[in-house]
Design a protein around this motif. Structure first.
Motif, PDB file in Angstrom:
ATOM      1  N   THR A 141       0.831  -1.206   0.000  1.00 48.23           N
ATOM      2  CA  THR A 141       0.000   0.000   0.000  1.00 48.23           C
ATOM      3  C   THR A 141       0.865   1.256   0.000  1.00 48.23           C
ATOM      4  OG1 THR A 141      -0.213  -0.065   2.405  1.00 48.23           O
ATOM      5  CG2 THR A 141      -1.957  -1.113   1.117  1.00 48.23           C
ATOM      6  N   MET A 142       1.977   1.226   0.719  1.00 40.47           N
ATOM      7  CA  MET A 142       2.869   2.385   0.711  1.00 40.47           C
ATOM      8  C   MET A 142       3.560   2.545  -0.646  1.00 40.47           C
ATOM      9  SD  MET A 142       2.542   3.989   3.485  1.00 40.47           S
ATOM     10  CE  MET A 142       3.925   5.083   3.448  1.00 40.47           C
ATOM     11  N   TRP A 143       3.864   1.432  -1.294  1.00 40.55           N
ATOM     12  CA  TRP A 143       4.480   1.465  -2.623  1.00 40.55           C
ATOM     13  C   TRP A 143       3.510   2.082  -3.626  1.00 40.55           C
ATOM     14  CZ3 TRP A 143       5.829  -3.518  -5.784  1.00 40.55           C
ATOM     15  CH2 TRP A 143       6.613  -3.184  -6.871  1.00 40.55           C
ATOM     16  N   ASN A 144       2.232   1.706  -3.548  1.00 42.90           N
ATOM     17  CA  ASN A 144       1.232   2.297  -4.435  1.00 42.90           C
ATOM     18  C   ASN A 144       1.020   3.774  -4.131  1.00 42.90           C
ATOM     19  OD1 ASN A 144       0.654   0.155  -6.079  1.00 42.90           O
ATOM     20  ND2 ASN A 144      -1.011  -0.592  -4.806  1.00 42.90           N
ATOM     21  N   ASP A 145       1.068   4.148  -2.866  1.00 44.00           N
ATOM     22  CA  ASP A 145       0.822   5.529  -2.466  1.00 44.00           C
ATOM     23  C   ASP A 145       1.977   6.434  -2.844  1.00 44.00           C
ATOM     24  OD1 ASP A 145      -0.648   7.595  -1.249  1.00 44.00           O
ATOM     25  OD2 ASP A 145       0.496   7.353   0.612  1.00 44.00           O
ATOM     26  N   THR A 146       3.209   5.991  -2.580  1.00 43.95           N
ATOM     27  CA  THR A 146       4.363   6.861  -2.797  1.00 43.95           C
ATOM     28  C   THR A 146       5.084   6.594  -4.105  1.00 43.95           C
ATOM     29  OG1 THR A 146       5.874   5.353  -1.652  1.00 43.95           O
ATOM     30  CG2 THR A 146       4.759   7.040  -0.314  1.00 43.95           C
ATOM     31  N   GLY A 147       5.011   5.372  -4.626  1.00 49.87           N
ATOM     32  CA  GLY A 147       5.756   5.021  -5.831  1.00 49.87           C
ATOM     33  C   GLY A 147       7.225   4.763  -5.566  1.00 49.87           C
ATOM     34  N   ASN A 148       7.632   4.746  -4.319  1.00 50.40           N
ATOM     35  CA  ASN A 148       9.015   4.531  -3.932  1.00 50.40           C
ATOM     36  C   ASN A 148       9.330   3.038  -3.988  1.00 50.40           C
ATOM     37  OD1 ASN A 148      11.531   4.515  -2.811  1.00 50.40           O
ATOM     38  ND2 ASN A 148      10.949   5.634  -0.962  1.00 50.40           N
ATOM     39  N   PHE A 149      10.360   2.666  -4.779  1.00 49.20           N
ATOM     40  CA  PHE A 149      10.698   1.256  -4.908  1.00 49.20           C
ATOM     41  C   PHE A 149      11.315   0.687  -3.629  1.00 49.20           C
ATOM     42  CE2 PHE A 149      13.162  -2.392  -6.520  1.00 49.20           C
ATOM     43  CZ  PHE A 149      12.091  -3.121  -7.017  1.00 49.20           C
ATOM     44  N   GLY A 150      11.661   1.555  -2.692  1.00 45.07           N
ATOM     45  CA  GLY A 150      12.125   1.087  -1.392  1.00 45.07           C
ATOM     46  C   GLY A 150      11.058   0.282  -0.664  1.00 45.07           C
ATOM     47  N   PHE A 151       9.808   0.532  -0.967  1.00 46.39           N
ATOM     48  CA  PHE A 151       8.720  -0.274  -0.419  1.00 46.39           C
ATOM     49  C   PHE A 151       8.445  -1.501  -1.278  1.00 46.39           C
ATOM     50  CE2 PHE A 151       7.540   3.892   1.431  1.00 46.39           C
ATOM     51  CZ  PHE A 151       7.577   3.516   2.759  1.00 46.39           C
ATOM     52  N   GLY A 152       8.939  -1.501  -2.512  1.00 45.49           N
ATOM     53  CA  GLY A 152       8.704  -2.630  -3.405  1.00 45.49           C
ATOM     54  C   GLY A 152       9.518  -3.855  -3.033  1.00 45.49           C
ATOM     55  N   ILE A 153      10.738  -3.643  -2.587  1.00 45.58           N
ATOM     56  CA  ILE A 153      11.588  -4.774  -2.209  1.00 45.58           C
ATOM     57  C   ILE A 153      11.002  -5.536  -1.022  1.00 45.58           C
ATOM     58  CG2 ILE A 153      13.886  -5.410  -1.374  1.00 45.58           C
ATOM     59  CD1 ILE A 153      14.930  -3.034  -3.075  1.00 45.58           C
TER      60      ILE A 153
END
Length: 177
Positions: free
Chosen positions: A110-122
């Motif tokens: 959800t944070m990856w979708n909200d911010t687009g930061n790949f740091g949440f993708g890993i």
């Protein structure tokens, strides 16, 4: 059981890897999370390090409670169960850690979708893989399979919705004898 032990070591390793930044540099974590650059307070440092220690403890408890490291009082104990290498708390520990990884990966998604930061993708990818392998271990690696010595098949299977014609032929042949 190799998948079971691999899951417990991978989960513990991932948890310890996540706790290293929390323990080593809480100021960096606070700087990355806050919109303005400032020095972290002692309360933020305390919570960061306490969370890091808690994550390490959860990772080590995962390894210990799942039976990956055998805990015996002596080496000469011969009453150990060689057929069931898991500890008595293995299934609850497995369910709790799989739920933990599922929740953390959902939050990171959800944070990856909200911010687009790949740091949440890993963490989303790694947590999803750990949660899926934990669920797989709960479903398949923890059951005491009733494997036939003659055929090698699981005895708990049924013929629904398909019939096993070959087994019916063998069964009919034995009844005729």
């Amino acid at each position: 059981m190799d998948v079971y032990y691999a899951y417990s070591y991978a989960a513990a390793g991932w948890m310890i890897l996540q706790s290293i930044p929390l323990l080593s540099s809480p100021t960096m974590i606070v700087t990355m999370l806050s919109p303005e650059v400032r020095e972290s307070t002692t309360l933020e440092v305390y919570f960061s390090r306490s969370l890091g220690f808690a994550i390490i403890a959860l990772g080590l408890l995962t390894v210990l409670l799942t039976g990956s490291i055998p805990l015996k009082s002596s080496f000469s104990d011969t009453s150990s169960h060689l057929e069931d290498p898991t500890a008595p708390y293995a299934l609850p520990a497995l369910v709790i850690t799989a739920g933990y990884h599922a929740l953390v990966s959902f939050y990171c998604y959800t944070m990856w979708n909200d911010t687009g930061n790949f740091g949440f993708g890993i963490p989303t990818i790694v947590g999803t893989m750990l949660a899926a392998s934990g669920v797989w271990c709960v479903l398949f690696a923890t059951s005491d399979g009733r494997i036939s010595r003659k055929t090698g098949a699981d005895k708990r299977t049924s013929g629904f919705p398909f019939k096993n014609v070959e087994a019916d032929k063998k069964r009919a042949g034995k009844k005729g004898l």
